[in-house]
Design a protein around this motif. Structure first.
Motif, mmCIF file in Angstrom:
data_model
loop_
_atom_site.group_PDB
_atom_site.id
_atom_site.type_symbol
_atom_site.label_atom_id
_atom_site.label_comp_id
_atom_site.label_asym_id
_atom_site.label_seq_id
_atom_site.Cartn_x
_atom_site.Cartn_y
_atom_site.Cartn_z
ATOM 1 N N PHE A 5 0.835 -1.198 0.000
ATOM 2 C CA PHE A 5 0.000 0.000 0.000
ATOM 3 C C PHE A 5 0.870 1.248 0.000
ATOM 4 N N ALA A 6 1.906 1.250 0.861
ATOM 5 C CA ALA A 6 2.806 2.403 0.961
ATOM 6 C C ALA A 6 3.551 2.645 -0.353
ATOM 7 N N GLU A 7 3.942 1.554 -1.026
ATOM 8 C CA GLU A 7 4.643 1.691 -2.307
ATOM 9 C C GLU A 7 3.747 2.332 -3.360
ATOM 10 N N ARG A 8 2.487 1.942 -3.367
ATOM 11 C CA ARG A 8 1.520 2.546 -4.309
ATOM 12 C C ARG A 8 1.346 4.033 -4.027
ATOM 13 N N LEU A 9 1.252 4.384 -2.753
ATOM 14 C CA LEU A 9 1.077 5.787 -2.402
ATOM 15 C C LEU A 9 2.312 6.600 -2.789
ATOM 16 N N GLU A 10 3.472 5.968 -2.709
ATOM 17 C CA GLU A 10 4.709 6.640 -3.118
ATOM 18 C C GLU A 10 4.627 7.067 -4.579
ATOM 19 N N GLU A 11 3.986 6.236 -5.394
ATOM 20 C CA GLU A 11 3.788 6.587 -6.806
ATOM 21 C C GLU A 11 2.900 7.817 -6.946
ATOM 22 N N ALA A 12 1.926 7.941 -6.046
ATOM 23 C CA ALA A 12 1.041 9.106 -6.085
ATOM 24 C C ALA A 12 1.809 10.386 -5.786
ATOM 25 N N ILE A 27 -3.602 16.772 -10.326
ATOM 26 C CA ILE A 27 -3.993 15.946 -9.193
ATOM 27 C C ILE A 27 -4.659 14.639 -9.614
ATOM 28 N N GLN A 28 -5.192 14.599 -10.847
ATOM 29 C CA GLN A 28 -5.941 13.411 -11.262
ATOM 30 C C GLN A 28 -5.077 12.150 -11.310
ATOM 31 N N ASP A 29 -3.856 12.296 -11.823
ATOM 32 C CA ASP A 29 -2.966 11.127 -11.871
ATOM 33 C C ASP A 29 -2.617 10.644 -10.456
ATOM 34 N N ALA A 30 -2.407 11.600 -9.559
ATOM 35 C CA ALA A 30 -2.090 11.233 -8.178
ATOM 36 C C ALA A 30 -3.279 10.532 -7.523
ATOM 37 N N LEU A 31 -4.482 11.029 -7.784
ATOM 38 C CA LEU A 31 -5.686 10.409 -7.208
ATOM 39 C C LEU A 31 -5.901 8.990 -7.748
ATOM 40 N N LYS A 32 -5.545 8.781 -9.019
ATOM 41 C CA LYS A 32 -5.670 7.437 -9.597
ATOM 42 C C LYS A 32 -4.768 6.453 -8.866
#
Length: 485
Positions: A5-12, A27-32
């Motif tokens: 989960f943390a790794e995915r959020l790092e991508e955001a 912000i849309q890419d980060a929200l995805k």
């Protein structure tokens, strides 16, 4: 638990790095990425939709703060929303004005309910609250024996009437016993089933009506993900619960349970199980959990763990030894065992801000191995050698004897002594606030995660370990270990 989960959020966060401000476009890419992270963690879809909507609304309305990057601002917003969906603050266990406080434990079979009952009793004892465990599970083979064994382990009495008595009557008499003996809290362990059924709910309802618990806690397995939230809601609708205990949160659970239970069921998470040991129960703090999820560590929990184990007088003596360079192998063993009592090396590192991302699982495993190797070698030393490590430096015969006794090479013992002396010197300088070379990237050769204590060859050829079998005769190549101190 939350690594993926943390790794995915790092991508955001990466989506917003280098941007001047948060805008509808960037912000849309980060929200995805945040949405993918939540779905991957098995968070309830309804919770995901609401979470994303709330984050987007707050991000678009956020004022630009001078000196704060857009990705940092976005992390703060996500952190606040994580705290919000998990319940804002810790909800403590009930404490009745007139004892005993009655706690009813419910849940399906296999969730760790009986163990959680014992863990809760031990937690209360640390708060100077006496407990009585009541065994009403007359259906599962050896359930009563399991609770009695756990009770003996933690020195907490268990009330039981065998497998032929009515569970409702066992619970009633258990509460009466606690009243008669002036016990502060009664913890009633009830029977579970493989799935929710009419008989189970009817029995729970009768027990609850009879003993009138101050807290009804549902024990749920975090491995079930968002299903844990649905289960909590069902129990709440059927019998009424006041909170939940999430077990196995230290395992391979993806975190969906922790992020879904409060929002879906309305019931707060009061405790989380972070291991199989009976000491591994922690009060649930949403803000601390959010911090762990975002890789920011959890210093408060680390301090609390240490406070439970550390004696203040011992700590002061240890500080004096460090400042005077009198820290010896006995002290090292004491500190190593203290750290073990607080949990695994990996678990402790993840509570330290930034450390979870800096150290790989492979390094942590090497660190655990090197600590065990060091303990084995120190265990083969005499009292004089432990107290005065310098005598080993000048005596090859002593080093050979220690090597032979522990199953390692003389070179391993030599390296252990050398590393220990370096570490002792470094600790003294740190304690005095005088650490040369720190302005230029630290002390040369003092990376704390590169070959700790006796790194190198394995046990001596032919050495019989605990299993009784001989080790491989082929000499192992030296490997870099956990840290060269």
């Amino acid at each position: 638990m939350f690594d993926a989960f943390a790794e995915r959020l790092e991508e955001a966060w990466k989506k917003l790095r280098g941007q001047d401000k948060i805008s509808e476009a960037n912000i849309q890419d980060a929200l995805k990425e945040v949405r993918r992270a939540l779905l991957t963690a098995d968070v309830n879809l309804q919770v995901v939709k609401q979470f994303i909507a709330d984050v987007e609304e707050k991000a678009m309305g956020a004022e630009v703060i001078a000196g704060v990057r857009p990705d940092q601002q976005f992390i703060k917003i996500v952190n606040d929303e994580l705290v919000a969906i998990m319940g804002e603050s810790n909800v403590p266990l009930a404490h009745a004005d007139q004892p005993p406080t009655v706690v009813l434990m419910a849940g399906l079979q296999g969730t760790g309910k009986t163990t959680a009952s014992a863990k809760l009793a031990l937690h209360l004892r640390k708060l100077n609250r006496s407990s009585l465990l009541v065994a009403t599970d007359i259906y599962r083979p050896a359930a009563i024996d399991q609770l009695k064994t756990l009770g003996e382990q933690i020195d907490v009495p268990v009330f039981e009437m065998g497998t032929d008595a009515d569970p409702v009557e066992i619970a009633r008499q258990g509460v009466e016993r606690a009243k008669a003996e002036g016990i502060d809290t009664v913890i009633v362990d009830t029977a579970g089933r493989l799935q929710i059924d009419t008989d189970m709910m009817a029995e729970l309802a009768r027990i609850k009506e009879t003993i009138q618990p101050h807290d009804t806690l549902l024990v749920v397995d975090a491995m079930t993900g968002q299903e844990a939230a649905t289960l909590t809601r069902t129990f709440d609708e059927e019998i009424g619960i006041s909170g939940a205990i999430l077990t196995k949160l230290d395992g391979d659970s993806r975190g969906g349970a922790a992020l879904s239970v409060r929002r879906i069921s309305g019931a707060p998470i009061k405790f989380v199980g972070m291991g199989e040991k009976v000491e591994a129960l922690q009060p649930f703090y949403p803000d601390r959990m959010a911090s762990r999820i975002l890789g920011m560590g959890d210093v408060l929990s680390l301090v609390e763990k240490a406070a439970e184990q550390v004696d203040l007088a011992d700590a002061e003596k240890m500080q004096e030894k460090i400042l005077s360079a009198q820290f010896d192998f006995n002290d090292f063993l004491k500190q190593t065992r203290l750290m073990k009592s607080m949990g695994s090396l990996g678990g402790i590192m993840k509570l330290i801000p930034g450390m979870g991302k800096q150290i790989s699982d492979e390094d942590l495993q090497k660190g655990e191995t090197q600590l065990k190797r060091s303990e084995a070698m120190i265990g083969s030393m005499t009292v004089e050698e432990r107290t005065n490590p310098d005598v080993l430096s000048s005596s090859p015969s002593r080093r050979r004897r220690v090597a032979k006794g522990s199953g390692f090479e003389e070179s391993d013992v030599t390296k252990l002594v050398s590393d220990f002396k370096k570490m002792r010197s470094l600790m003294q300088q740190m304690g005095q606030g005088n650490l040369p070379g720190m302005g230029g990237g630290g002390m040369p050769g003092m990376n704390p995660f590169e070959g700790m204590f006796g790194g190198g060859g394995g046990p001596r050829p032919g050495f019989r370990g605990p299993g009784g079998g001989k080790s491989k005769k082929k000499k192992q190549k030296k490997k870099k270990g956990f840290g060269d101190l």
